[in-house]
Design a protein around this motif. Structure first.
Motif, short mmCIF file in Angstrom:
data_model
loop_
_atom_site.label_atom_id
_atom_site.label_comp_id
_atom_site.label_asym_id
_atom_site.label_seq_id
_atom_site.Cartn_x
_atom_site.Cartn_y
_atom_site.Cartn_z
N HIS A 189 7.10 -15.09 3.04
CA HIS A 189 8.13 -14.31 2.37
C HIS A 189 7.43 -13.40 1.36
CE1 HIS A 189 11.23 -17.04 4.02
NE2 HIS A 189 10.31 -17.97 3.80
N ILE A 190 7.49 -12.10 1.60
CA ILE A 190 6.75 -11.13 0.79
C ILE A 190 7.75 -10.29 0.00
CG2 ILE A 190 5.06 -9.26 0.84
CD1 ILE A 190 4.37 -10.39 3.75
N TYR A 191 7.66 -10.39 -1.32
CA TYR A 191 8.57 -9.66 -2.22
C TYR A 191 7.76 -8.58 -2.94
CZ TYR A 191 11.25 -13.91 -1.37
OH TYR A 191 11.91 -14.95 -0.78
N PHE B 245 23.73 -17.33 -0.76
CA PHE B 245 24.79 -17.64 -1.72
C PHE B 245 25.99 -16.69 -1.57
CE2 PHE B 245 21.10 -19.62 -3.53
CZ PHE B 245 21.55 -20.68 -4.29
N ALA B 246 25.87 -15.71 -0.70
CA ALA B 246 26.96 -14.75 -0.53
C ALA B 246 28.20 -15.46 -0.02
CB ALA B 246 26.54 -13.66 0.45
N PRO B 247 29.39 -15.06 -0.49
CA PRO B 247 30.62 -15.75 -0.07
C PRO B 247 30.81 -15.80 1.44
CG PRO B 247 31.06 -14.29 -1.92
CD PRO B 247 29.64 -14.01 -1.50
N GLU B 248 30.42 -14.74 2.14
CA GLU B 248 30.62 -14.73 3.60
C GLU B 248 29.72 -15.73 4.31
OE1 GLU B 248 27.95 -11.13 2.62
OE2 GLU B 248 29.66 -12.20 1.74
N THR C 107 13.06 -19.33 -8.95
CA THR C 107 13.45 -18.09 -8.29
C THR C 107 14.33 -18.31 -7.06
OG1 THR C 107 11.42 -18.12 -6.94
CG2 THR C 107 11.34 -16.95 -9.06
N TYR C 108 14.55 -19.56 -6.66
CA TYR C 108 15.24 -19.83 -5.39
C TYR C 108 16.62 -19.19 -5.33
CZ TYR C 108 17.10 -22.32 -1.37
OH TYR C 108 17.66 -22.61 -0.15
N ASP C 109 17.39 -19.33 -6.39
CA ASP C 109 18.78 -18.84 -6.36
C ASP C 109 18.88 -17.33 -6.30
OD1 ASP C 109 19.25 -21.50 -6.62
OD2 ASP C 109 20.42 -21.37 -8.46
N THR C 110 17.78 -16.63 -6.63
CA THR C 110 17.81 -15.16 -6.56
C THR C 110 17.11 -14.65 -5.30
OG1 THR C 110 15.84 -15.12 -8.00
CG2 THR C 110 17.99 -14.82 -9.04
N ARG D 25 22.97 -25.35 -3.80
CA ARG D 25 23.68 -24.18 -3.25
C ARG D 25 24.96 -24.59 -2.53
NH1 ARG D 25 23.91 -21.49 1.80
NH2 ARG D 25 22.56 -23.10 2.72
N VAL D 26 24.89 -25.63 -1.70
CA VAL D 26 26.05 -26.09 -0.94
C VAL D 26 26.77 -27.23 -1.66
CG1 VAL D 26 26.79 -27.16 1.23
CG2 VAL D 26 25.07 -25.34 1.26
N ALA D 27 26.02 -28.12 -2.28
CA ALA D 27 26.62 -29.32 -2.88
C ALA D 27 27.58 -28.99 -4.01
CB ALA D 27 25.51 -30.25 -3.38
N ILE D 28 27.24 -28.02 -4.85
CA ILE D 28 28.08 -27.71 -6.01
C ILE D 28 29.46 -27.19 -5.58
CG2 ILE D 28 28.31 -26.20 -8.02
CD1 ILE D 28 25.30 -26.59 -8.48
N PRO D 29 29.56 -26.18 -4.71
CA PRO D 29 30.90 -25.75 -4.29
C PRO D 29 31.62 -26.80 -3.46
CG PRO D 29 29.21 -24.52 -3.10
CD PRO D 29 28.51 -25.27 -4.19
#
Length: 258
Positions: free
Chosen positions: A183-185, A23-26, A14-17, A53-57
């Motif tokens: 972190h509560i979802y 992960f937002a471009p800004e 679930t990390y990437d979501t 998240r950072v390594a791939i781009p």
């Protein structure tokens, strides 16, 4: 709990979501821009590389990236997105594990050094970074400023973020310089999902002293990756440390451990 138990298969899935804002471009583009510039054409090493998240781009920019990662589950998620030939990763913790070769840049993003829960481990992380770097290499850390000054007398909890479907709460142990992030979802049902992670928070001045013991000196500190000035009101910082040079131009030796 051990860190590899916290960052388990569910956290990796679930990390990437759940961390989508990171992960937002800004957010991501200034991070990658700055790291690519600091790499200066050399090889880079990411401590706690996670799902990439950072390594791939960064690798997509042509920067050779290697990683160290403790969680097998997070590494498996990375491998779904990038193979070992593109981004090689060594399994282990960021305080002691060695990756092969030398690097012009080692970096730690998104508060990850605070996952090390003792001062000694955090100091060892600096020493490990120094051991990987060329004589003029840099170590970059992105880290939040402890929010304890916003705590009213008595309560030991602080809401650090609130939006529809998500509530973030930090609980503080002031004596031991620890906090736990909750972190509560939730949605319209009566059920919620909670993810907790323990941290040892670090003031910027303490971070600088850790760096000095490992043979670094502070080169710059900004409030974000875009270069916003760091002030007393900043809630995070990006600190760039460079290996200190001795009078003969060689890298200064780190202090001995007490």
């Amino acid at each position: 709990m051990r860190q590899d138990e916290i960052w388990d298969s569910e956290a990796a899935r679930t990390y990437d979501t759940t961390e989508a804002v990171m992960f937002a471009p800004e957010v991501l583009e200034p991070t990658v821009d700055r790291l690519a510039a600091l790499a200066a054409g050399g090889r880079v090493l990411e401590f706690a590389i996670g799902t990439g998240r950072v390594a791939i781009p960064l690798a997509a920019r042509g920067v050779p990236v290697t990683g160290i990662e403790l969680s097998d589950a997070m590494l498996a998620r990375l491998r779904e997105k990038a193979d070992a030939a593109t981004i090689p990763v060594v399994s282990g913790d960021m305080a002691t594990t060695r990756a092969p070769g030398e690097y012009t840049l080692v970096y730690l993003v998104y508060n990850t050094i605070s996952n090390l829960l003792t001062q000694a481990e955090q100091v060892n992380c600096f020493r490990n970074a120094a051991a990987h770097l060329t004589s003029d290499g840099r170590f970059v850390i992105e880290l939040g400023v402890p929010g304890v000054r916003n705590l009213p007398p008595g309560p030991k909890a602080r809401v650090f973020h609130s939006e529809p479907g998500y509530l973030g709460v930090d609980t503080y142990d002031i004596v031991n310089q620890h906090l736990t992030s909750h972190h509560i979802y939730f949605d319209d049902t009566e059920r919620a999902r909670v993810f907790r992670s323990p941290h040892r928070y670090i003031w910027p001045a303490e971070l600088d002293l850790m760096a000095e013991t490992a043979g670094f000196e502070l080169e710059s500190r900004h409030a974000d990756w875009s270069g916003t000035p760091f002030t007393a009101d900043s809630d995070s910082h990006v600190s760039v440390y460079r290996k200190a040079q001795s009078n003969d131009g060689s890298a200064a030796r780190p202090r001995s451990s007490p």
